[in-house]
Every structure is written in structure tokens, then in C-alpha cells.
Design a protein around this motif. Structure first.
Motif, short mmCIF file in Angstrom:
data_model
loop_
_atom_site.label_atom_id
_atom_site.label_comp_id
_atom_site.label_asym_id
_atom_site.label_seq_id
_atom_site.Cartn_x
_atom_site.Cartn_y
_atom_site.Cartn_z
N GLY A 175 2.41 -1.34 4.38
CA GLY A 175 2.02 0.01 4.03
C GLY A 175 3.11 1.02 4.31
O GLY A 175 3.86 0.88 5.29
N HIS A 176 3.18 2.04 3.45
CA HIS A 176 4.15 3.12 3.63
C HIS A 176 3.40 4.44 3.78
O HIS A 176 2.58 4.78 2.94
CB HIS A 176 5.09 3.19 2.43
N ALA B 97 15.21 9.04 6.18
CA ALA B 97 14.12 9.99 6.35
C ALA B 97 12.79 9.24 6.22
O ALA B 97 12.52 8.31 6.97
CB ALA B 97 14.23 11.14 5.35
N HIS B 98 11.98 9.59 5.21
CA HIS B 98 10.59 9.11 5.17
C HIS B 98 10.39 7.82 4.37
O HIS B 98 9.30 7.27 4.38
CB HIS B 98 9.70 10.22 4.61
N THR B 99 11.43 7.34 3.68
CA THR B 99 11.22 6.22 2.77
C THR B 99 12.20 5.10 3.05
O THR B 99 13.21 4.94 2.36
CB THR B 99 11.34 6.70 1.30
N PRO B 100 11.94 4.28 4.06
CA PRO B 100 12.90 3.24 4.45
C PRO B 100 13.28 2.29 3.34
O PRO B 100 14.45 1.89 3.24
CB PRO B 100 12.17 2.51 5.58
N LEU C 88 0.86 -1.18 0.00
CA LEU C 88 0.00 0.00 0.00
C LEU C 88 0.90 1.23 0.00
O LEU C 88 1.63 1.49 0.96
CB LEU C 88 -0.90 0.00 1.23
N HIS C 89 0.83 2.01 -1.07
CA HIS C 89 1.80 3.10 -1.28
C HIS C 89 1.47 4.36 -0.48
O HIS C 89 0.39 4.51 0.08
CB HIS C 89 1.94 3.42 -2.77
N GLU C 90 2.43 5.26 -0.46
CA GLU C 90 2.32 6.53 0.27
C GLU C 90 1.42 7.52 -0.46
O GLU C 90 0.90 7.24 -1.55
CB GLU C 90 3.72 7.14 0.42
#
Length: 273
Positions: free
Chosen positions: A106-107, A238-241, A34-36
Motif C-alpha cells: 500500500g502507498h 518525498a511522498h512517492t518512493p 493499494l494506491h494512494e
């Protein structure tokens, strides 16, 4: 009818683009990505392929309405758009792909959608959650970062870079996300009521330099989650592991999935056991 490797599925009158890697849902457990809020199927890059290879399970990736190659949607989005995705769209999608058992990964917005789904629907087919950079309530730091992203979209080549992935949906994707989060009424957005109802295992991954959320997001689910919980904080991230720390993210996700399933075992065999 078995899923093709790629195509579109109609849900609520919208055509949602998807990719399917590895065993189909009727053959083995399925990891659903499940994308951002600015993501789509393509923006997961090679993480789905790496995840399928590492776990031996099927991986299903799709773009929500208004993103990537899916149907467009009206903007502004309602402030309850994540609830709609979790409670109305996702159950129909899982049924449409013949989902029998698996994990939601999910991200960001996608992590919030996964949490709402698990807390409200409690679908017994979903055995665990992997939540990357999740949001459960708004924070001043996150809202400020989203406001900065609006300026970046308006003054730099960010729109052109996103258009490579979203095509004609680029404005729908950006403004649908950005205007919802910056709406003053969105300050009241809060998912913490769902967390005690999540009784399946959860792992949460958070970058220590995440501009959109602080460690308080992980703290609240650790305190309130009704099931087994573990967390992983990633340095230099940061926000995108899955892009900024791909090896650690893949290893943690694969280990978590392996704790729920024996990779490569058919769904029917697993259910019998």
C-alpha cells in the motif's frame, strides 16, 4: 474463471478496473497493490511489471471506486472511507479474485487501508505488508501540505494532469480525498489501535522529504506493531518512493517478498510444504 489481463470486477455494486500481471492467484502468491489518495491503477506506472519480473509472483492492481476507470462515487466521502475500504471492500475483492496467499503493498492512503485490514480482519491469506509513506494519525505538516495541494488543484494544471488518469472521475478522486483530510473532524482520525493486532511481518518505506508525513508515522508502527517490523528511510525522496527512488523501493519490496515466499512456486505446493 481465471482473471483476464485487464477488466472490471463488481464489488458492492461498483465496477472496479483492474490489471493482472503474471501467475493468477490460484497458481502462485499474489501481490495486491493499494494506491494512494490521488492514485489509481495506471499511476503505479511500470512498478507492477517490475515487481512481477523481480519476484516471479502475480501482481494485481486495481482502482478503488471513484478513481481511474472505476465507477464514480458520491462526494464528500465519509471520514471513515479508509475503514470501509479495508473492512468491507477489500475482503470481498480478495475473494472475487480467488486470492489464496500473498502480500498487500500500500502507498499512502493505500498503506493505511492495508494496516486497517491486517489489524481488523487478520486474514490468514495475507502473509505480509509493504507500507509506503503510511499514515496512522494526522499531523499539522501533512494537513498543511494537503491544503497547499487544494490551492494547486484550483490554480494550476494539476486537474488536467490528473484527468489523464482519472477521466471523468477526476473531481470525485480529488475532492473525495482532499475534503475528507481537510475536514476539521478528521483531526481525530487515528489508526494506532490497529497496530498491535498486526502480527504479520511489515516493512515501511518513508521518504526523508515526505511532505505529507514525518518519521513519527514510522516510529509509531515500530513501537506498536505486533509482528516483525523493519523500516527503510529514503533520501532524495518525498511522498512517492516507487517513482522517486524506484531501484531502492523495488529491491526492498522484492527482498521482503522473497523472505515470505519462494518466487515461482505454485500456491498448492507451498501450502503442502
Amino acid at each position: 474463471m481465471p482473471l483476464e489481463d485487464a477488466g472490471h470486477i463488481e464489488i458492492e455494486g461498483a465496477n472496479l478496473e483492474y490489471r493482472m500481471i503474471g501467475p493468477r492467484p490460484e497458481e502462485a502468491p499474489t501481490i495486491v497493490l493499494l494506491h494512494e489518495g490521488l492514485g489509481c491503477a495506471a499511476l503505479w506506472r511500470d512498478f507492477p511489471e517490475q515487481l512481477a519480473k523481480s519476484t516471479g509472483l502475480g501482481v494485481f492492481i486495481y482502482s478503488r471506486q471513484g478513481y481511474g476507470g472505476s465507477s464514480s462515487c458520491e462526494v464528500p466521502r465519509p471520514l471513515t472511507y479508509m475503514h470501509h475500504e479495508a473492512i468491507d471492500v477489500l475482503p470481498d475483492l480478495l475473494d472475487a479474485i480467488a486470492f489464496r496467499s500473498g502480500v498487500l503493498v500500500g502507498h499512502s492512503d493505500g498503506a493505511s487501508i492495508a494496516a486497517i485490514h491486517a489489524g481488523d480482519i487478520a486474514d490468514p491469506r495475507v502473509k505480509g505488508l509493504v507500507l509506503m509513506a503510511p499514515h496512522f494519525f494526522t499531523e499539522d505538516e501533512g494537513i498543511a501540505a494537503i491544503a497547499e495541494t487544494k490551492i494547486t488543484f484550483e490554480t494550476t494544471d494539476l486537474r488536467d494532469r490528473l484527468k489523464k488518469y482519472h477521466g471523468e472521475n477526476v473531481d470525485c478522486a480529488f475532492w473525495g480525498w482532499n475534503r475528507a483530510w481537510l475536514d476539521p473532524e478528521f483531526r481525530n482520525w487515528d489508526l494506532r489501535e490497529y497496530l498491535p493486532q498486526i502480527t504479520i511481518p511489515v516493512i515501511a518505506l518513508q521518504g526523508l522529504e515526505d511532505q505529507y508525513g514525518t518519521a513519527a508515522q514510522i516510529g509509531c508502527i515500530e513501537e506498536l506493531c505486533g509482528g516483525e517490523f523493519e523500516s527503510l528511510f529514503l533520501s532524495n525522496c518525498a511522498h512517492t518512493p516507487f517513482r522517486e527512488q524506484p531501484e531502492q523501493t523495488l529491491a526492498a519490496t522484492s527482498r521482503f517478498v522473497a523472505s515470505l515466499f519462494e518466487a515461482g512456486t505454485a500456491v498448492g505446493n507451498r501450502q503442502q510444504g
